[in-house]
Design a protein around this motif. Structure first.
Motif: not given
Length: 927
Positions: A70-81, A83-88, A122-126
């Motif tokens: 999940f190296g690429v997904l980790h990069q996506l989810l750590r992008s600025p902008g 929200p911390p709650q969704e990131r966690a 997906w639900l989280l991103l939706h």
């Protein structure tokens, strides 16, 4: 600032973004060749999306991180902008263990991640996209870890149901057919997939990019732009690097690749992929010989995918790398041993394919290795082929490598000498000299060629030693030796062994070039025959110029010159001189320039001869001439003597080779120096030179007056020393010489004899004038006319004498004969009733006859400006205002405009004979 030439892609993205902002997502792939701007375009799309209010999450996949789950997904989810709650929450999902079972109905490449992870992510991103539309931008998805790729494929499958736009980049075409492409197949199955392509720039886009990089106008000249496009193929990465290399010097019509370009090539090759590296290196190796059609054999099989990827990226065009700079950059970084091994494999492959020797040699040179048993003959053949196309550098490189591999090989040394001789005869002698002193084995034919080469710089001992060992048994070798000895006899007759007499009179059967080699010594001995002249012209007409024929062509020119046919030799020499100048062969150019200088001397054009002689000495430094140095120096001194001898010239001459005075060129030098000394008033020293020259020629059997009329010149020196009887004896001896019957030589002799025989002076000078007018030596004709004019005036024949003096003065003025002008100063003008000079009189007569200034200029071979000056002086002297008054003042009938010019009547002498007018050089037929 938007990327260059990407407006179509940006417009299409704007429509997809509109759909996303409207609640319907999708999937966009940016494809195209490596290093052609996909990443730049992806960033521009992300900037545009942020400007429209979307939340952009970005990631860049790297090959080194493919094993990071999940190296690429980790990069996506750590992008600025984000929200911390969704990131966690999202990152917690990625930590869940386990894997789903692979189902054959699922898209290829899935099954490594539990389906629960994909669904909940997906639900989280939706839910997040319901508040803020999402753009997921992943660069180089091919390098993503398998887990990230599976999840992104599932997200792409569901993206139309929410305002989520997935944008990924992927090179197309791929360079490696064996790479894992299942995930790409899964993307291609999506009905809502949109594909945009970022190709190399066209010429218009190239111009736009360079305008921004170099600060030049966007409307660039096509030739300027083409050179940049040819090097880069429109690849933006290569264009930027090339612009960086050229920025310091400003825009150039021919950009020069530098270190930045080399780095960009390697970066581009890296981006194409590992599968393209080996084909690119193989192409770079084969680029040395241009044998790219052998690529499959060198690689051990075809590589269509890699070649397609390289061509799409702009590194390859028409199956070849784009130029030597690209090839060097591709091979940079390889260890020396590996590069050598690659080139040796290529050399063997090219050799076995039956390619030209030069192609094989190119790889041997790149490897700097000629140890193979077949390498030496290949290098020799390549050197000869390169010499035929005047590529001296490649020929020398081939032969130097051959010499390193076979240091004792005579053929290599001789051929190296031939190559080096074209540019530096002294260096050529240093290369071949060891053959004269070592124990190197040579065939009879090689020794014969060696003798010819030694005749330039070699010592007499070296020449004699080589000839001693020559006793060919083969008939063809004996004939070749005979021709070589005759060429040596024409240069230094005393070096030919006594056991080798001259060939019998007449031309032997064989090629014209072979017969021409025997003609020059015969001409120098006896004046030659009409057959000799015909053979010389045939050689000059039919023989191509190369290293084996140059000697025959030069001999043919001298046959014509020394047979008193310089008028025939001049156009042939001029044609050869143009050819060697275009081919950039400096030694031949210098030799032919010196020959043309000698021809100009014999045609009486001293000013042109002096210029050519000095040019010859500039083309080749004195140390390089060997015994030939006598040729340009002789022409220089003869020309200077005719134009007005400079006493300091003799002190300024370069040091003469030791052997020079024992060669034909030494005899020429003595004769020319004698002329120059006589012109400076040193009659004693001049007589010594003429006498020494004559002794040498008599000793060698080359005593031909049309070659060197030393007796008539010695007679002039004796006259200056007040020894007329001895002078007359020498003049009569030359007149009675079997080889003195040709017009120019007889005319020169009669001039001198006239000075020794006052009773027959006018008669002898009249005949001399007739002969010199026919042979085309304008300087000698001017002198003969002057002497005839003086004799006629002394005899009371003033009209004829004045006319002869006017003609002499006109010739002296046109040719710049300062000594003759000084002798005639004021004589013709004082005898002219109107005080006009000879030139002014001729111009005035033609103007009075109705000819225009341009017609007069063309008729007299002068400029229109000179005509105008002469007319201005004439009007002032005659005190007239125009041409009508001019005609009355001269007594010429007006109104004869544009009538055919009539030959002016020659002044008559006491016996009723006429004095010939001075003429321009006349075309005469061959003997």
């Amino acid at each position: 600032m938007n990327p260059v030439e990407r407006d179509t892609q940006l417009d299409r993205f704007e429509r997809l973004l509109d759909d996303c902002l409207g609640g319907r997502g999708g999937t966009l792939t940016l494809t195209g060749p490596a290093a052609c701007g996909k990443t730049e375009l992806l960033r521009a799309l992300g900037t545009a999306a942020e400007a429209r209010g979307a939340l952009v999450l970005t990631a860049t996949a790297r090959c080194a991180e493919r094993s990071v789950r999940f190296g690429v997904l980790h990069q996506l989810l750590r992008s600025p902008g984000l929200p911390p709650q969704e990131r966690a929450a999202a990152l917690a999902l990625l930590d869940l263990p386990g894997a789903a079972e692979q189902c054959q109905a699922d898209p290829p490449g899935t099954g490594r991640v539990p389906l629960r992870v994909d669904q909940e992510l997906w639900l989280l991103l939706h839910d997040l996209a319901a508040r803020t539309p999402l753009v997921l931008a992943v660069d180089d998805l091919r390098y993503a870890d398998p887990e990230s790729r599976q999840t992104l494929i599932h997200l792409a499958t569901w993206s139309p149901t929410a305002p989520v736009l997935l944008v990924v980049t992927e090179p197309d075409p791929p360079s490696d057919s064996g790479a894992d492409r299942d995930w790409w197949t899964a993307l291609l199955r999506l009905p809502h997939l949109t594909r945009l392509r970022a190709d190399r720039l066209g010429e218009r886009g190239t111009a736009q990019l360079l305008a921004g990089l170099l600060g030049v106008p966007a409307a660039l000249p096509s030739s300027w732009l083409h050179s940049w496009y040819e090097l880069t193929g429109g690849n933006p990465l290569l264009l930027r690097a090339l612009a960086e290399d050229c920025a310091a010097d400003g825009p150039s019509a021919r950009p020069v690749p530098g270190p930045a370009f080399a780095l960009a090539v390697r970066a581009c090759l890296h981006r194409v992929g590992a599968g393209a590296a080996e084909p690119a290196r193989a192409l770079a190796v084969l680029a040395e010989s241009g044998s790219t059609d052998l690529l499959p054999q060198l690689l051990g099989g075809p590589a269509p995918e890699a070649l397609a990827a390289l061509e799409a990226a702009g590194l390859v065009a028409d199956g070849r790398l784009r130029g030597a700079a690209v090839a060097r950059a591709v091979l940079d970084g390889l260890p020396e041993a590996e590069r050598t091994a690659r080139h040796l494999r290529a050399a063997r492959l090219v050799y076995e394919s039956g390619a030209a020797a030069e192609s094989v040699a190119a790889h041997l040179l790149a490897a700097r290795d000629a140890t193979g048993p077949w390498a030496l003959p290949v290098l020799l053949d390549a050197g000869r082929a390169a010499l035929r196309r005047d590529d001296h550098a490649f020929a020398e490189a081939c032969l130097a490598l051959a010499a390193a591999a076979a240091p004792g090989e005579a053929e290599v040394a001789l051929l190296r000498g031939v190559v080096r001789f074209r540019t530096d005869p002294r260096a050529a002698y240093r290369l071949i000299r060891p053959l004269a002193h070592g124990q190197v084995e040579m065939t009879d034919r090689q020794r014969t060629g060696f003798v010819r080469m030694l005749s330039w710089h070699g010592t007499e001992a070296e020449i004699a030693g080589t000839l001693t060992a020559l006793a060919p048994a083969d008939a063809a070798d004996r004939d070749e030796l005979t021709r070589s000895l005759e060429q040596l006899r024409a240069i230094a007759p005393h070096l030919v062994p006594p056991g080798h007499p001259a060939p019998p009179p007449g031309l032997p059967a064989g090629e014209p070039q072979q017969r021409s080699a025997l003609a020059l010594p015969r001409v120098l001995r006896s004046g030659g025959t009409p057959d000799d002249l015909r053979t010389a012209e045939l050689v000059l007409r039919t023989t191509p110029l190369d290293d084996t024929t140059y000697g025959s062509l030069q001999s043919a020119l001298y046959v014509l010159v020394y047979a008193d046919r310089a008028d025939l030799a001049a156009p042939w020499c001029a044609g050869l001189l143009r050819e060697v100048t275009a081919r950039r062969i400096p030694v031949w150019q210098a030799l032919l320039t010196a020959t043309m200088a000698e021809i100009k001397v014999r045609l009486g054009e001293a000013s042109a001869a002096e210029q050519l002689a000095r040019q010859a000495l500039e083309l080749l430094p004195p140390s390089g001439w060997g015994v030939w140095l006598g040729a340009p120096l002789s022409a220089l001194m003869l020309a200077t003597a005719a134009l007005g001898a400079a006493p300091e010239l003799e002190r300024q001459l370069p040091a003469l080779p030791d052997r020079l005075v024992r060669t034909r060129y030494g005899a020429q030098f003595l004769h020319a120096r004698g002329r120059h000394r006589l012109a400076t008033g040193a009659a004693d020293a001049a007589l010594e030179d003429f006498t020494r020259c004559g002794r040498l020629l008599e000793e060698w059997g080359l005593d031909l007056p049309s070659f060197l009329p030393w007796r008539s010149d010695a007679a002039r020196a004796l006259l200056a020393l007040r020894r007329p009887q001895q002078a007359r004896a020498l003049a009569l001896a030359q007149l009675g010489h079997p080889g003195a019957g040709r017009p120019r030589t007889r005319g020169l002799t009669l001039r001198v004899l006239a000075a020794c025989d006052p009773a027959r002076r006018i008669e002898l000078l009249r005949e001399a004038v007739e002969l010199l007018e026919d042979c085309g030596d304008r300087a000698e004709l001017a002198w003969a006319l002057a002497e005839l004019g003086e004799a006629l005036l002394a005899a009371g024949q003033r009209p004829a004498g004045r006319e002869a003096l006017r003609q002499a003065l006109g010739g002296a003025e046109e040719l710049g004969l300062v000594p003759l002008l000084a002798r005639l100063k004021g004589v013709a003008e004082e005898d002219d009733p109107a005080g006009l000079s000879a030139s002014e009189r001729r111009v005035a007569e033609l103007a009075a006859a109705g000819h225009s200034n341009r017609e007069i200029a063309e008729r007299l071979f002068i400029t229109v400006s000179t005509v105008e000056q002469h007319l201005t002086h004439t009007y002032r002297k005659l005190r007239v205002k125009g041409r009508a008054e001019l005609a009355r003042s001269l007594g010429a009938p007006a109104g004869e405009r544009h009538t055919a010019p009539r030959r002016a009547a020659r002044p008559t002498g006491a016996q009723g004979a006429t004095v010939p007018r001075a003429s321009r050089s006349r075309r005469v037929s061959s003997a």
